[in-house]
Design an enzyme around this catalytic site. Structure first.
Site, PDB file in Angstrom:
ATOM      1  N   ASP A   8      11.879   5.945   3.648  1.00 45.32           N
ATOM      2  CA  ASP A   8      11.025   6.802   4.711  1.00 45.32           C
ATOM      3  C   ASP A   8       9.997   5.785   5.098  1.00 45.32           C
ATOM      4  OD1 ASP A   8       9.575   6.741   2.127  1.00 45.32           O
ATOM      5  OD2 ASP A   8       8.760   8.521   2.206  1.00 45.32           O
ATOM      6  N   HIS A 244       4.948   0.583  -5.198  1.00 48.98           N
ATOM      7  CA  HIS A 244       5.809   1.329  -5.443  1.00 48.98           C
ATOM      8  C   HIS A 244       7.646   0.863  -5.063  1.00 48.98           C
ATOM      9  CE1 HIS A 244       2.643   4.263  -6.038  1.00 48.98           C
ATOM     10  NE2 HIS A 244       2.607   4.507  -4.853  1.00 48.98           N
TER      11      HIS A 244
HETATM   12  C1  BDR Z   1       6.493   6.949  -2.866  1.00 43.15           C
HETATM   13  O1  BDR Z   1       6.134   7.723  -1.885  1.00 43.15           O
HETATM   14  C2  BDR Z   1       5.939   7.299  -0.628  1.00 43.15           C
HETATM   15  O2  BDR Z   1       4.816   7.802   0.042  1.00 43.15           O
HETATM   16  C3  BDR Z   1       5.978   5.706  -0.791  1.00 43.15           C
HETATM   17  O3  BDR Z   1       6.574   5.159   0.166  1.00 43.15           O
HETATM   18  C4  BDR Z   1       6.616   5.780  -2.010  1.00 43.15           C
HETATM   19  O4  BDR Z   1       7.879   5.593  -1.752  1.00 43.15           O
HETATM   20  C5  BDR Z   1       5.227   6.945  -3.679  1.00 43.15           C
HETATM   21  O5  BDR Z   1       5.000   8.025  -4.520  1.00 43.15           O
HETATM   22 CA    CA Z   2       8.996   5.021   0.277  1.00 45.13          CA
END
Ligand code: BDR
Ligand code: CA
Length: 320
Positions: A8, A244
């Site tokens: 995303d 992340h």
């Molecule tokens: C995850 O949520 C999205 O906002 C970030 O890209 C990551 O994949 C972190 O909680």
């Molecule tokens: Ca993400």
């Protein structure tokens, strides 16, 4: 390793694309996109723009889900998300308009086709809501079950969530799809906040990427500065730029980054105060087999160092 990233595309997704691009052992077969940090159309545009920035103009992008399961309306990101990733999803960094279009095949059919072509030689990293994976499994369970490895940035098993005290963003953005995936029998390596919150960007690393004064180094540094300043926990406290999605990509390529993991059968709590909590499935406690591997510790400092060095290498190469 043949890799597909399902994203995303916000800032840490863009960093994951860059990290994958920097790894000699990664053969990026494509990116599939979904709503999440931004609308799906923006995630697709950002993915194409990042690939062009990185010179990967032959890597296809297939657009996927524009809303969570059961939603009547197209998804619109919350103000908080727009603050964390910027209104354009990449920290207000302006990248040239992509010259390429997404595939005419959608993300679900793209995933199924690649699963059929590569089978056990395919690794899928999901780092957005699990909607595309859930849809693909629903459509062709045999093909998706044949994928060699699935690594998902999703959930928070041993630590609080980042959207609510219980829920992590990729899970809460489509809890029904995530529950379906966790209960589907698919083997998944879960890279949740348990480990990603241990891997943080440092201001020094970001500054080093600016030194070559290259398009790649400057863009990634500017995005990361934005993210570093704006990522917060549910109480509004600064997180400081957790890696992340890059960590999920790294674990797919280098599983030895994991230092502790718990095999379990996962599910989600739904509809209560703890909506979106990733937790062990009580109904499957006595099962002899488990389908999820939950990462609970990693070589965090080592990964953060390797990550920063990999981006610096890209920045230097771009300058040359
Ligand atoms: C995850 O949520 C999205 O906002 C970030 O890209 C990551 O994949 C972190 O909680
Ligand atoms: Ca993400």
């Amino acid at each position: 390793m043949n890799l597909i990233l399902d994203l995303d595309t916000g800032i840490d997704d863009a960093l994951a694309i860059s990290y994958a691009a920097s790894q000699d052992d990664a053969n990026l077969l494509g990116i599939t996109t979904a709503f999440g940090n931004v609308r799906v159309e923006t995630a697709t545009r950002n993915s194409l723009a990042m690939l062009e920035l990185l010179g990967l103009t032959d890597v296809p992008v297939a657009q996927g889900a524009d809303r969570p399961w059961g939603a009547e309306e197209k998804y619109v990101p919350s103000e908080t998300l727009l603050q964390v990733h910027g209104r354009n999803g990449i920290g207000e960094v302006v990248l040239p308009e992509p010259q390429r279009m997404p595939e005419t095949t959608n993300a679900v059919d793209f995933l199924i086709a690649k699963a059929r072509e590569y089978g056990k030689d395919l690794t899928l990293v999901t780092a957005g809501p699990m909607t595309n994976l859930a849809d693909a499994f629903k459509k062709d369970p045999e093909a998706i079950s044949s994928i060699g490895k699935i690594v998902s940035m999703a959930g928070a098993v041993t630590v609080p969530g980042n959207v609510t005290r219980y829920a992590e963003a990729n899970i809460i953005n489509d809890a029904a799809a995530a529950k379906y995936v966790f209960e589907s029998g698919l083997d998944i390596t879960v890279v949740g906040l348990d480990v990603t919150l241990r891997t943080l960007l440092s201001g020094d690393d970001i500054n080093a990427w600016k030194q070559p004064n290259s398009a790649i180094g400057n863009a990634l540094a500017q995005m990361s500065d934005y993210y570093y300043a704006n990522e917060t926990d549910p109480d509004g406290n600064s997180v400081g730029g957790a890696l992340h999605d890059p960590l999920a990509a790294d674990i797919a390529l280098h599983p030895e980054t994991i230092t502790y993991q718990v095999p379990m059968n996962l599910t989600l709590e739904v509809g209560s105060e703890s909506n979106g909590r990733t937790i062990g499935n009580l109904n499957r406690l006595t099962d002899e087999t488990t389908t999820a591997i939950v990462c609970t510790n990693v070589e965090a400092a080592d990964f953060s160092r390797r990550f920063a060095a990999a981006i610096l290498k890209l920045a230097n190469r771009d300058q040359a």
